[in-house]
Design an enzyme around this catalytic site. Structure first.
Site, PDB file in Angstrom:
ATOM      1  N   ASP A  61     -67.852  58.550  15.014  1.00  0.00           N
ATOM      2  CA  ASP A  61     -68.343  57.370  14.298  1.00  0.00           C
ATOM      3  C   ASP A  61     -68.704  56.330  15.354  1.00  0.00           C
ATOM      4  OD1 ASP A  61     -68.518  54.845  13.033  1.00  0.00           O
ATOM      5  OD2 ASP A  61     -67.200  55.479  11.410  1.00  0.00           O
ATOM      6  N   ARG A  91     -61.017  38.457  15.450  1.00  0.00           N
ATOM      7  CA  ARG A  91     -62.001  39.317  16.128  1.00  0.00           C
ATOM      8  C   ARG A  91     -63.221  38.498  16.544  1.00  0.00           C
ATOM      9  NH1 ARG A  91     -63.918  44.599  13.355  1.00  0.00           N
ATOM     10  NH2 ARG A  91     -65.039  43.034  12.134  1.00  0.00           N
ATOM     11  N   PHE A 129     -61.396  53.296  10.716  1.00  0.00           N
ATOM     12  CA  PHE A 129     -61.763  52.460   9.573  1.00  0.00           C
ATOM     13  C   PHE A 129     -61.394  53.235   8.311  1.00  0.00           C
ATOM     14  CE2 PHE A 129     -64.758  50.566   6.519  1.00  0.00           C
ATOM     15  CZ  PHE A 129     -64.505  49.223   6.739  1.00  0.00           C
ATOM     16  N   LYS A 138     -74.848  46.279  12.514  1.00  0.00           N
ATOM     17  CA  LYS A 138     -74.045  45.544  13.484  1.00  0.00           C
ATOM     18  C   LYS A 138     -74.891  45.260  14.724  1.00  0.00           C
ATOM     19  CE  LYS A 138     -69.858  47.924  11.855  1.00  0.00           C
ATOM     20  NZ  LYS A 138     -69.427  46.938  10.879  1.00  0.00           N
TER      21      LYS A 138
END
Length: 405
Positions: free
Chosen positions: A201, A378, A132, A227
């Site tokens: 991460d 996604r 990311f 998330k």
């Protein structure tokens, strides 16, 4: 209704009926009729009980107790207390996880802290080249601060790139674009064999699959909580510092909250022991306590069971896509092998279809995912509230949208 559709819908109903995690869906504020929510890999759904908890925090703890709540309501100890609740979900023992700040801030703490533990002769920080973007930006800054250079490397090439100049490596456990699951045990072991430290991460893996930080000897890890942990928009992230590194961990952000005597107000900084050393400034209490309440949905849930359902869901979704979407319209860029797959499926539009337009039409028809430019759709599968009927419907609507585009 075609025979294929009827068969897939019947199978979905049978799978949902036999699913031991299905009952957890009722813990979330979801519209069971109109929407299939497959964007929990960006923002998890709201647990139903969180608004009542936050109303109490605002009206009683803040409104009535006011400053007394730092002690009487446990505000001051929330970062460590909530860290202890997250720890089992990422395979960490007690006293190694603290909650607070953003993922970016915690990546900065972890990478600088790892680099400061390495000898000066180790002048390179290897960074997942597919990461990311923020992780890359932060790693570049951390490298400048510590007199090193950041070297982008594809995760598969990391073992060969490691060497006597490597101070630390920063890798995403699950690739945010493709959903590819990287080899945390193997890459951590390779880093250690080369004398380097491993920073992971976990934003796209915590709450979706077993991580095993302690079992695999990870040095530092960071992750968001909005998330798969359903903490809410902008909820605070967490920092894992392995117990063996805590005494030497030199945080680049030595705030008063991590001082051994924070209310001593002394000009000199003396770091606290343990995970507290990862704190910086005053915790963001409202979002912190919303996260704490949200974690209640994990009571009695095994991460291994979540992983089993996640793989079954993504397998079934890919089967439905194959049945409903015309050949040549999309290709999965998510690995088929279970050992290489996170909890999302990413599909590349192969025929020039505008990905944003496709996703906007899906959302208009009640299937919520997202896209990454230029051509990737996604779909995130959160096993606590996504079912097999959701997977079937999403694939069927995708087929209808692409046929009509």
């Amino acid at each position: 209704m075609s025979d294929a559709t009827n068969d897939l819908q019947q199978r979905a109903a049978a799978l949902d009926s036999a699913d031991p995690l299905a009952k957890h869906r009722e813990l979330f504020a979801l519209d069971d009729v109109e929407t299939v929510y497959l964007d929990g890999n960006s923002l998890g759904a709201l647990p139903r009980h969180v608004p009542e908890r936050i109303a109490d925090v605002i009206t009683r703890e803040w409104g009535e107790l006011r400053i007394r709540s730092w002690d009487e309501s446990g505000w001051w100890t929330a970062p460590e207390r909530i860290g202890e609740r997250i720890a089992p979900l990422i395979g960490a023992g007690a006293g190694q996880v603290v909650v607070g700040d953003s993922t970016s801030v915690n990546v900065f703490k972890a990478v600088v802290g790892a680099a400061r533990l390495a000898p000066e002769s180790r002048d390179e920080i290897l960074v997942d080249a597919t990461t990311f973007p923020t992780d890359g930006y932060i790693a570049e800054s951390a490298a400048r601060m510590t007199g090193r250079r950041a070297v982008p490397v594809a995760p598969g090439d990391l073992p060969a790139a490691l060497g006597p100049r490597t101070a630390a490596v920063l890798v995403n456990h699950v690739d945010y674009r493709t959903g590819r699951l990287h080899d945390l045990p193997g890459l951590t072991a390779a880093a250690h064999e080369a004398g380097a430290l491993a920073v992971w991460d976990l934003c796209h893996s915590a709450g979706a699959l077993p991580v095993g930080l302690d079992a695999h000897g990870v040095d530092f890890a960071v992750g968001c909580t909005y998330k798969y942990l359903n903490g809410g928009p902008g909820s605070p992230a967490y920092l894992y510092v392995a117990e063996r590194h805590q005494a030497a961990f030199d945080s680049p952000l030595p705030g008063w909250n991590s001082h051994t005597d924070p209310f001593g107000m002394t000009p000199g900084y003396t770091p606290a022991d343990g995970a507290v050393r990862g704190r910086v400034g005053t915790p963001d209490i409202l979002s912190m306590l919303a996260l704490e309440a949200a974690l209640d949905v994990w009571e009695g849930v095994s991460v291994e069971d979540v992983r089993e359902k996640s793989l079954a869901l993504t397998d079934f979704f890919l089967e439905c896509v194959d049945a409903y979407v015309p050949r040549g319209r999309v290709t999965s860029v998510t690995p088929a092998g279970h050992a290489e797959r996170g909890s999302q499926v990413s599909l590349r539009c192969e025929d020039g279809a505008e990905t944003g337009d496709v996703m906007r039409e899906l959302i208009a028809r009640g299937v919520v995912g997202d896209f990454r430019r230029p051509d990737v759709l996604r779909f995130g599968f959160t096993p606590l509230y996504v079912g097999f009927a959701d997977a079937e419907r999403a694939a069927r609507v995708l087929g209808e949208v692409l046929v009509g585009s």
